[in-house]
Write an enzyme that holds these catalytic residues in place. Sequence first.
Site, PDB file in Angstrom:
ATOM      1  N   ARG A   1      19.984  19.438 -35.533  1.00  0.00           N
ATOM      2  CA  ARG A   1      20.395  20.630 -34.777  1.00  0.00           C
ATOM      3  C   ARG A   1      21.153  21.537 -35.731  1.00  0.00           C
ATOM      4  O   ARG A   1      22.013  21.084 -36.490  1.00  0.00           O
ATOM      5  CB  ARG A   1      21.268  20.267 -33.589  1.00  0.00           C
TER       6      ARG A   1
ATOM      7  N   LYS B   1      32.359  21.416 -47.804  1.00  0.00           N
ATOM      8  CA  LYS B   1      32.912  21.553 -49.154  1.00  0.00           C
ATOM      9  C   LYS B   1      31.991  22.385 -50.038  1.00  0.00           C
ATOM     10  O   LYS B   1      32.117  22.390 -51.260  1.00  0.00           O
ATOM     11  CB  LYS B   1      33.109  20.174 -49.780  1.00  0.00           C
TER      12      LYS B   1
ATOM     13  N   ARG C   1      25.506  15.988 -24.966  1.00  0.00           N
ATOM     14  CA  ARG C   1      24.436  15.374 -24.201  1.00  0.00           C
ATOM     15  C   ARG C   1      23.173  15.129 -25.027  1.00  0.00           C
ATOM     16  O   ARG C   1      22.630  14.036 -25.053  1.00  0.00           O
ATOM     17  CB  ARG C   1      24.111  16.237 -22.997  1.00  0.00           C
ATOM     18  N   THR C   2      22.722  16.155 -25.706  1.00  0.00           N
ATOM     19  CA  THR C   2      21.478  16.021 -26.469  1.00  0.00           C
ATOM     20  C   THR C   2      21.628  14.932 -27.521  1.00  0.00           C
ATOM     21  O   THR C   2      20.769  14.071 -27.674  1.00  0.00           O
ATOM     22  CB  THR C   2      21.124  17.362 -27.140  1.00  0.00           C
TER      23      THR C   2
ATOM     24  N   HIS D   1      13.755  24.478 -28.954  1.00  0.00           N
ATOM     25  CA  HIS D   1      14.395  23.241 -28.527  1.00  0.00           C
ATOM     26  C   HIS D   1      13.297  22.459 -27.811  1.00  0.00           C
ATOM     27  O   HIS D   1      13.284  22.333 -26.581  1.00  0.00           O
ATOM     28  CB  HIS D   1      15.567  23.559 -27.596  1.00  0.00           C
TER      29      HIS D   1
END
Lengths: 444, 334
Positions: free
Chosen positions: B121, B99, B71-72, B151
């Site tokens: 994020r 990697k 959603r975000t 947030h």
Amino acid sequence: MNVMSEHYHLKGARLLDPSTEQDETKDLYIIDGILHQTQPNPLPKNIKTLEVNDCIICPGFIDLAHHCREPGYEHKGTLATELYAATANGFTQAITFAHTNPINDSAAITRLLLEKSQTIDTLKLFPVGALTKNLAGEQLSEMASLKTAGCIGVSNDPFPLKDHLTLLRAYEYAYTQNLLVFSRPEDFALSETGCAHDGPIAARLGLPVIPSCSEALAVARDLLLMKHTQVSLHFSRISSHESLELIKHARNQGLAVTCDVSIANLLFTEHDIEGFNVLYHVRPPLRGETDRQSLLAGLRDGTISAICSDHQPHERAAKMAPFSNAEPGMATLDGFLPKLLKLSQQADLPLNTLIRALTTGPAHCINQPLPSLDHGASANLTLFKPNHKWSINHSNQLSHGANAPFLNQNLLGKTLYTFHQGKMLYSHQHHDSNCQKSNGVRFD
Amino acid sequence: MYLAAQPGSLQLTQQGQLKHFLTTEGLPKTLLTRILDHTESFLGVENKKVKNAPLLRGKTVMTLFFEDSTRTRTTFELAAQHLSANVMNLNVKHSATSKGESLLDMLHNLEAMSVDMFIVRHPESGAAHFVAQQVKAGVSVINAGDGRHAHPTQALLDMFTIRKTKGAFEPLTIAIVGDIQHSRVARSQIHALNTLGTGEVRVIGPKTLIPHALSQFNVKLYHNLSRGLKDVDVIILLRLQKERMSSDLLPSKHEFYQTYGLTAEKLKLAKPDAIVMHPGPINRGVEIASDVADSDQSVILQQVRYGLATRMAILSMTINTQDKQLFSEEARTS
């Protein structure tokens, strides 16, 4: 040049020696590596006179927590660079822990460390071997071999053991080998994912925590195991008020336990990690002001025997990550002495107490002869000028650590010379001229 | 060398404009209010025939998500598209960090592609601050959630929802219920609510889910839900992560629902016109009873709708600041 044949007349300094409680202004002579408190007769012809008015001479300092990056982590600092940085702060003896690569859990690595340190002609290094194989906390290390090779003690730093039974067996075996255990107390389960003190700052920043009770719980456990096994135990880098109270209580009960504190926990608090400042990501974590005040009180009343550098140099990349992903540790040696001298003035910590915590205190913890300026003693000493104004920047920094907290600050107090067994390990003149030559930067 | 700026100074220009948007902590009330006002102007964009505004035309926005999110991430992407930006998504799970490339090396490589804004994020607290400290001048960083820390865009859309429904913050009593300890949403909400002058902020939850040191948060702590909900105007429920429902933090989701789940009966303890909020996705029968989630008092779907407008407001305010700042720097040097 045969340095041993050099003789010195140290003229006009204040002698401060906790081993004899001497505190007076008096000339000191180094003749063939031996100290003379009266003028020898006849004086050797080639004796060098150093005019050291306004300076203080102390027995050489002992660091109970240095972290050699060699072998294996030479990109963070070599034996030559980091031990030289130690001598530039007056250290003539230092403990180094086992967390090298390979880990010092074998006689071969211990011998390698000792041989290398001897070839670079530096301070006396005391390796501490791994308590368990590969520091993995499962199998006992070959403590008898480690001791024969030259280890002064054993420790599982930086990894706390998960299993109390293994810990008990390790302490029993260390007792059998008559090896001192260095415990940096931390309960595995309470600290595993943490990176900051469980206080208001970490709560606000949302950082995983290492609560004070994690350390205190491990202290209580180790005190009980110490009683049970009769092992000799030293707590390395105590950071909390609660731990100190437990140690004080045990000492009052007659238990011969000792402890030290790192310079970082004396100077800084949790507030220094504000803004996710990775430079202050250290382990044990920086705690609250109440804890810091308790640590200072512990030094004053003698519960804490020593101040250590906990010098952990890192390359830049090791710290270039989000806070909890950055490697813990601080390169504290550049500026170590002036910062402690300032603390002594600001925190009502008498100079004698400070010097004791760097000389006789740590010697007592590791059962070594007390360093002394006494007539006839081997010339292990440091000479510093307390009112010397200077600063450290990248051009005159000695450690390779990119994580040095005291750079570009006005400092007061500087080591001018450090002698070990009569050899001049460090001279500020030599260092200053090197800085000017290599960088073209004036150093004053 | 690593001395980090305080959060306020890192995300604001000297003139107090947004350079990055990393946390609600330390942002002045006037700025938070301006964001809310600005959000108002973007409201209903999804219903317009021509949805796009040219505010970010020619700009490249990259979403950099080190954690799963649907959603975000979608809302940010849509917000950037509505502002006419070029949008790139980097699925970090399939990128070079798996990697062994460090976050810093990856960032420098991406910067070389002339990205103007990173929306980040990351599972570690402080990751967005770290990225903001490393990017070149003129590049903005928006925190889309870092560890347990912050947030801020979620908090702002929540503030917008509260203001839209209740008006002024000063007379309100607001309760946040559930897992405060691990919640970046709660931390950001608490800072914003306090800055906006909320009458009283309460947190409600068991000790295992509350930070040990709450002293700096200016909140009232309740362990009992019934007491904590008494006469509140707004109830904000937090999502309880699945892995925490049955662990050493909580015995079971059943017991959590019994003690901290919002049922119609418990809701009656709040003021009759109280609203119920949740950052989503909701766990029905864990944090909230189904009938409460679907009731008239629930504003959960409005929150989702306001999310787009809030993010459009924040993106446009941040990137425009950077443009102005660069322009003034160029003017000074030329």
